[in-house]
Design an enzyme around this catalytic site. Structure first.
Site, mmCIF file in Angstrom:
data_model
loop_
_atom_site.group_PDB
_atom_site.id
_atom_site.type_symbol
_atom_site.label_atom_id
_atom_site.label_comp_id
_atom_site.label_asym_id
_atom_site.label_seq_id
_atom_site.Cartn_x
_atom_site.Cartn_y
_atom_site.Cartn_z
ATOM 1 C CE LYS A 231 4.250 45.466 26.083
ATOM 2 N NZ LYS A 231 4.916 44.492 26.914
ATOM 3 C CE LYS B 158 4.449 50.567 38.417
ATOM 4 N NZ LYS B 158 3.079 50.854 38.068
ATOM 5 C CE LYS C 38 6.605 37.018 35.225
ATOM 6 N NZ LYS C 38 5.513 36.120 34.881
#
Ligand code: TYM
Length: 329
Positions: free
Chosen positions: A112, A195, A198
């Site tokens: 992050k 996979k 989003k």
């Protein structure tokens, strides 16, 4: 006594097929066997500073997705994290024995911090502490987690043990990972690799509440290649993925038809994707309808959230009262 299971999903809007098969579908099965707490992790999402309107909209959408997928507000505690403010108090207490070094070593924190270098806030650093509070507030025995969340669960165990040690009590037990293992169906994305998710871009995922036209557009753009040149040729990754998606949403006959076309080098990916899109639309239609109905009935959804909050607060209040006593308040 039934064991307690807990899981949270961040309110990022509609859930996609990967969320459904990776989590939701299995949560639905757990409702009868376990004492379940499922919540929308809206506090967690504040690390990215969503605007109030989006926060509210996405939180309600996730709640509606949960219910549309089959989670029953009568069987489990289905709630919005911010309706149970006790969790913030436990977060504060746990923060007192969460150390900078270990928080900085978290893989998700490092990711992050790289993704949003201008907003490396303390909430991001202590995200796993809030997650530990979510889990420990209900003394959950099991937490279903994917690989990327295992480190967070480890942190919850560490903080539980540290609390016990600090106050010389045997209060919190260690929450364990609940692995769906073999039951998990792999859901690849539409971009040919990896996979469904989003974070790889909206176009990579098909959402439970998605409109047919949008599904058609995305599926038609899914990555393929120029086709096999030899009979029974091994499939490249992107092609395997399209077949895998078809195996999840289409009839076995349909899958066989395209397998055969592939093996005899007669496959036309345009036709295959058209079929896949229509089958995806059929598969998602009942979810979309239920999500739309739930969202249209504002009071009904409020009542679902209130019922869940009430159940969750009973358990959370008990824990906080006991913890406050242990600490010396
Ligand atoms: P996230 O968004 O990565 O995943 C949401 C939830 O989906 C479940 N899950 C899985 N369970 C078993 N096997 C898998 N392979 C798998 N993949 C996904 C998990 O239950 C997961 O929690 N930080 C969390 C959100 C969160 C949370 C919590 C989760 C906040 N507080 C407390 C659990 C407990 C997250 O990003 O999950």
């Amino acid at each position: 006594m039934k064991k307690t299971v807990l899981s949270g999903i961040r309110p990022t809007g509609d859930l996609h097929l990967g969320n459904y098969f990776g989590a939701l579908k299995n949560f639905v099965k757990m409702q009868d066997e376990f004492n379940c707490y499922f919540f929308v992790a809206d506090y967690h999402s504040l690390t990215t500073h969503p605007n109030p309107e989006n926060l509210r909209k996405n939180t309600r959408r996730v709640l509606a997705n949960y219910v549309a997928a089959g989670l029953d507000p009568k069987k489990c505690a289905l709630y919005i994290q911010s309706d149970v403010q006790e969790v913030v108090e436990l977060y504060l207490f746990l923060n007192m024995s969460a150390y900078l070094g270990e928080l900085e070593r978290s893989v998700t924190f490092k990711d992050k911090a790289r993704q949003q270098p201008d907003n490396v806030n303390a909430g991001l650093l202590t995200y796993p502490v809030l997650q530990a509070a979510d889990i420990l507030i209900h003394k959950a025995h099991f937490v279903p987690v994917g690989k990327d969340q295992e480190q967070h669960l480890e942190m919850a165990r560490t903080l539980a043990n540290r609390f016990n040690h600090l106050y010389k009590v045997e209060y919190f037990a260690e929450p364990q990972a609940y692995n769906f293992g073999e039951q998990l169906v792999k859901i690849p994305g539409l971009d040919g690799s990896g996979k469904m998710g989003k974070s790889e871009g909206e176009a990579n995922a098909i959402f439970l509440g998605e409109e047919p036209e949008s599904i058609r557009k995305k599926v038609m753009k899914a990555v393929t290649d120029s086709g096999p040149t030899e009979p029974n040729q091994e499939k490249p990754e992107a092609i395997k993925n399209i077949f895998q998606l078809m195996s999840v949403v289409s009839k076995p006959d349909t899958l066989d038809f395209f397998e055969n076309a592939y093996n005899t080098c007669q496959i036309r990916y345009g036709d295959m994707k058209k079929q896949l899109a229509e089958d995806m639309i059929l598969f998602t239609a009942p979810f979309r309808e239920r999500i739309n109905d739930l969202l249209a009935d504002e009071k009904g959804l409020d009542a679902i959230a209130a019922e869940g909050a009430e159940k969750a607060r009973i358990s959370a209040r008990k824990t906080i009262d006991e913890v406050r006593g242990i600490i010396g308040f």
